[in-house]
Motif scaffolding. Structure first.
Motif, PDB file in Angstrom:
ATOM      1  N   ALA A  87       0.821  -1.215   0.000  1.00 35.72           N
ATOM      2  CA  ALA A  87       0.000   0.000   0.000  1.00 35.72           C
ATOM      3  C   ALA A  87       0.849   1.256   0.000  1.00 35.72           C
ATOM      4  O   ALA A  87       0.462   2.275  -0.595  1.00 35.72           O
ATOM      5  CB  ALA A  87      -0.949  -0.013   1.196  1.00 35.72           C
ATOM      6  N   ASP A  88       1.991   1.215   0.662  1.00 31.02           N
ATOM      7  CA  ASP A  88       2.897   2.359   0.639  1.00 31.02           C
ATOM      8  C   ASP A  88       3.387   2.613  -0.781  1.00 31.02           C
ATOM      9  O   ASP A  88       3.342   3.740  -1.295  1.00 31.02           O
ATOM     10  CB  ASP A  88       4.065   2.099   1.593  1.00 31.02           C
ATOM     11  CG  ASP A  88       5.010   3.286   1.726  1.00 31.02           C
ATOM     12  OD1 ASP A  88       4.594   4.416   1.406  1.00 31.02           O
ATOM     13  OD2 ASP A  88       6.157   3.081   2.168  1.00 31.02           O
ATOM     14  N   GLY A  89       3.847   1.549  -1.444  1.00 30.68           N
ATOM     15  CA  GLY A  89       4.357   1.695  -2.805  1.00 30.68           C
ATOM     16  C   GLY A  89       3.280   2.068  -3.812  1.00 30.68           C
ATOM     17  O   GLY A  89       3.515   2.850  -4.744  1.00 30.68           O
ATOM     18  N   VAL A  90       2.083   1.512  -3.641  1.00 26.31           N
ATOM     19  CA  VAL A  90       0.991   1.810  -4.577  1.00 26.31           C
ATOM     20  C   VAL A  90       0.519   3.251  -4.426  1.00 26.31           C
ATOM     21  O   VAL A  90       0.287   3.953  -5.418  1.00 26.31           O
ATOM     22  CB  VAL A  90      -0.174   0.824  -4.373  1.00 26.31           C
ATOM     23  CG1 VAL A  90      -1.389   1.242  -5.197  1.00 26.31           C
ATOM     24  CG2 VAL A  90       0.251  -0.590  -4.789  1.00 26.31           C
ATOM     25  N   THR A  91       0.350   3.714  -3.190  1.00 23.05           N
ATOM     26  CA  THR A  91      -0.060   5.108  -3.005  1.00 23.05           C
ATOM     27  C   THR A  91       1.014   6.060  -3.531  1.00 23.05           C
ATOM     28  O   THR A  91       0.694   7.095  -4.135  1.00 23.05           O
ATOM     29  CB  THR A  91      -0.356   5.414  -1.521  1.00 23.05           C
ATOM     30  OG1 THR A  91       0.749   4.987  -0.710  1.00 23.05           O
ATOM     31  CG2 THR A  91      -1.629   4.709  -1.064  1.00 23.05           C
ATOM     32  N   ALA A  92       2.282   5.718  -3.310  1.00 23.46           N
ATOM     33  CA  ALA A  92       3.369   6.546  -3.835  1.00 23.46           C
ATOM     34  C   ALA A  92       3.348   6.571  -5.360  1.00 23.46           C
ATOM     35  O   ALA A  92       3.541   7.625  -5.983  1.00 23.46           O
ATOM     36  CB  ALA A  92       4.715   6.017  -3.327  1.00 23.46           C
ATOM     37  N   SER A  93       3.106   5.416  -5.972  1.00 25.65           N
ATOM     38  CA  SER A  93       3.044   5.339  -7.436  1.00 25.65           C
ATOM     39  C   SER A  93       1.895   6.176  -7.986  1.00 25.65           C
ATOM     40  O   SER A  93       2.059   6.925  -8.960  1.00 25.65           O
ATOM     41  CB  SER A  93       2.865   3.877  -7.883  1.00 25.65           C
ATOM     42  OG  SER A  93       3.921   3.071  -7.430  1.00 25.65           O
ATOM     43  N   ALA A  94       0.722   6.042  -7.361  1.00 24.81           N
ATOM     44  CA  ALA A  94      -0.446   6.789  -7.820  1.00 24.81           C
ATOM     45  C   ALA A  94      -0.219   8.287  -7.657  1.00 24.81           C
ATOM     46  O   ALA A  94      -0.533   9.088  -8.558  1.00 24.81           O
ATOM     47  CB  ALA A  94      -1.680   6.338  -7.035  1.00 24.81           C
ATOM     48  N   LEU A  95       0.308   8.688  -6.526  1.00 26.77           N
ATOM     49  CA  LEU A  95       0.542  10.102  -6.235  1.00 26.77           C
ATOM     50  C   LEU A  95       1.480  10.732  -7.259  1.00 26.77           C
ATOM     51  O   LEU A  95       1.174  11.782  -7.853  1.00 26.77           O
ATOM     52  CB  LEU A  95       1.112  10.203  -4.822  1.00 26.77           C
ATOM     53  CG  LEU A  95       1.510  11.546  -4.226  1.00 26.77           C
ATOM     54  CD1 LEU A  95       1.452  11.449  -2.700  1.00 26.77           C
ATOM     55  CD2 LEU A  95       2.929  11.962  -4.627  1.00 26.77           C
ATOM     56  N   LEU A  96       2.614  10.092  -7.495  1.00 30.54           N
ATOM     57  CA  LEU A  96       3.621  10.696  -8.366  1.00 30.54           C
ATOM     58  C   LEU A  96       3.185  10.642  -9.831  1.00 30.54           C
ATOM     59  O   LEU A  96       3.412  11.599 -10.592  1.00 30.54           O
ATOM     60  CB  LEU A  96       4.961   9.999  -8.167  1.00 30.54           C
ATOM     61  CG  LEU A  96       6.187  10.696  -8.765  1.00 30.54           C
ATOM     62  CD1 LEU A  96       6.254  12.165  -8.366  1.00 30.54           C
ATOM     63  CD2 LEU A  96       7.463   9.978  -8.337  1.00 30.54           C
TER      64      LEU A  96
END
Length: 583
Positions: A87-96
């Motif tokens: 979830a950390d990596g996915v939210t970071a991916s979506a955000l950027l």
């Protein structure tokens, strides 16, 4: 397992006087959290936490990284955000990805498959992205150990920016040769060291926004729009909820309460959270986060990624249903692995320094445990026996493992001691993942022996002692709705800022009632000598306390909450632990 109750030392009189203008319990709670002056208290309780955000350009490499990204944006080069499947990596991916597209970049994302590709950059993915014409890869939450893969990417004509929050390798020569934005980098001066992966990605996005030609108002709105994702990723990654992280999460929860993203609206409904419920850290940590994580564990994290960025209500509803179904399967598989591992373990092993469970196909069977959930099973074993736990499984010719630990053992320090057996590894002190260099049975046995020895060496002289840290003793007769409402100002609760725990002694037990479809929960009615009668709930703890004697006295550690149901409000205690009273 019996826990050692440790009540915090009493707050010094000087601090009681210093914080005299706050509600009476605050001085003790501030003291317990290391808040020792007025400025720190004001910042901790800030109603406008965004003022506590640090300038992203305090990162040493930020200016150079942003300039490189801007050059690629202006020339129209394809840019890929290379993410992770949690979830950390996915939210970071979506955000950027979202911000790059808003700034007119030709941006796409790539998240590796947990099973077939594993954690971090890999050569096949690098080759694939190069063939697609990618000129810049920005990694988020992918670790900081992919030296060879980054060399390959650069040889194929791609620039790399690493944004990450994991600890760097011990040797500087093991670092990749590229721009790195990581609060743990040697010599890094950025003030907040405990950012999650999404926090670092947010800082990079914020720096890009700062350098854009948008108006100040639009810049502010863009930054604010990202904070719901920052809150979700930060909470689910279990990083410290103090300092800037607290400000980020507090701001993000305010954004999330407005539920602007169709995907999050749909996921909230699937999780059974009512529309009028204020979303807090608990909802994210135990309801939304596990559903987002379920995609990467059982299928592909792209399901969660698309849920976070979609603007279509129908697509959002469909993706949320898929995540909910995956989460139910995840729960079942975890329970099955835990039961099998628990049954297979030699009773003597459960008292050793480290528990190591292996899937049947690593012994004399054929079944392979799903590697997407072995970390969860390791966590459950660790919690049950208060021991570090590794769970290993084999798929095709690869042996992978996941670990969870207790305060007494740093898993990364342990893995460094056995690195000769590891093809890849990463993680934190309390959680790790790794892949062995070989699946040969004798090699696996050697690794297990080496891990046990490493754990023994690191734990020499230490005693396993599960502790229950208690904020204060508090008489049951003192609770009021106002006091509990005041405690909510300490939220959001999480790592390094736990929900306050209280101890009341000598409570008379008046009634015991079992609850739930399988009578797994318990409700007690109790009182002190001078208090009214209170209800106390223990979720999933009926087996522990169902035989408490009516009329007997107990000491109880608990959270104090307000329960609202059918228009009624009452104080309700959530039980953490119980012991017979000496009073």
């Amino acid at each position: 397992m019996t826990k050692d109750w440790q009540v915090a030392s009493a707050v010094p009189p000087a601090l009681v006087e210093l914080f005299a203008d706050y509600p009476s319990l605050f001085a003790q709670l501030f003291f317990n959290r290391g808040i020792l002056n007025q400025n720190a208290a004001v910042d901790f309780l800030a109603d406008d936490p965004r003022r506590l955000f640090f300038d992203p350009f305090l990162f040493r490499a930020m200016a150079e990284a942003v300039q490189l990204a801007i050059e690629h944006i202006k020339t129209g080069h394809p840019i890929v955000v290379y993410g992770d499947y949690d979830a950390d990596g996915v939210t970071a991916s979506a955000l950027l990805t979202e911000i790059l597209r808003t700034l007119r970049a030709r941006a796409d994302h790539y998240i590796p498959d947990r099973i077939s590709e594993g954690y971090g950059l890999n050569e096949a993915a690098i080759d694939y992205l190069a063939k697609k014409g990618t000129k810049l890869i920005i990694t988020v939450d992918n670790g900081i150990r992919n030296k060879l893969e980054i060399e390959r990417a650069r040889a194929l004509g791609m620039d790399i920016i690493v944004t990450d929050h994991h600890l760097p390798p011990d040797e500087s020569s093991d670092l990749p040769d590229c721009l790195i934005i990581n609060p743990h980098s040697r010599g890094e001066t950025y003030p907040e060291k405990k950012l999650a992966g999404v926090g670092v990605a947010f800082k990079f996005a914020g720096a890009l926004i700062q350098k854009s030609t948008l108006s100040a108002e639009k810049k502010d709105k863009l930054i604010g729009r990202l904070l719901d994702l920052v809150a979700i990723g930060t909470i689910t990654d279990c990083v410290s909820l103090t300092g800037e992280n607290r400000a980020l999460v507090k701001s993000g929860l305010a954004v999330l309460s407005r539920q602007q993203r169709p995907g999050l609206k749909a996921l909230i409904r699937e999780a059974g959270i009512s529309d009028d419920k204020k979303i807090d850290a608990w909802h994210i940590g135990f309801q939304l986060g596990p559903r987002l994580n379920a995609a990467g564990r059982l299928d592909h994290a792209n399901t969660s990624f698309h849920l976070l960025i979609t603007r279509d209500d129908q697509e959002a509803a469909s993706l949320a249903r898929t995540l909910n179904a995956n989460n139910q399967v995840r729960q079942r598989l975890t329970d099955e692995i835990l039961a099998a591992a628990d049954q297979d373990l030699d009773p003597a092993e459960k008292g050793k320094n480290i528990i190591i469970a292996r899937s049947p196909n690593l012994k004399d069977g054929v079944e392979a445990w799903n590697e997407g959930v072995i970390g969860l099973a390791a966590g459950r074993l660790c919690e049950r026996y208060y021991r570090p736990a590794l769970v290993l499984t084999k798929r095709e010719a690869e042996v992978k493992g996941s670990g969870r630990s207790v305060a007494e053992l740093n898993l990364m320090a342990m893995l460094e001691k056995v690195r000769e057996y590891l093809a890849r590894w990463g993680g934190h002190a309390a959680a790790c993942g790794f892949t062995l260099k070989s699946d040969r049975p004798e090699f696996v046995q050697e690794f297990i022996a080496a891990v046990k020895q490493a754990a023994n060496d690191l734990l020499a002289g230490k005693i396993f002692s599960p502790r229950l840290l208690i904020d204060a003793e508090f008489g049951l007769e003192n609770w009021t709705e106002k006091i509990i409402a005041d405690l909510d100002r300490f939220a959001p609760f999480g790592e390094d800022n736990p929900q306050p725990k209280f101890l009341s002694r000598g409570l008379r037990l008046l009634d015991v009632q079992l609850m739930g479809n399988e009578s797994q929960h318990i409700k007690l009615r109790l009182k002190s000598e001078t208090s009214p009668i209170f209800s106390a709930l223990g979720f999933g703890r009926s087996e522990d306390w169902k035989n408490l004697p009516i009329g007997g006295k107990i000491d109880m550690v608990y959270y104090a909450q307000i329960n609202e149901f059918n228009g009624r409000r009452e104080i309700q205690l959530k039980i953490i632990d119980i012991k017979p009273s000496a009073a």
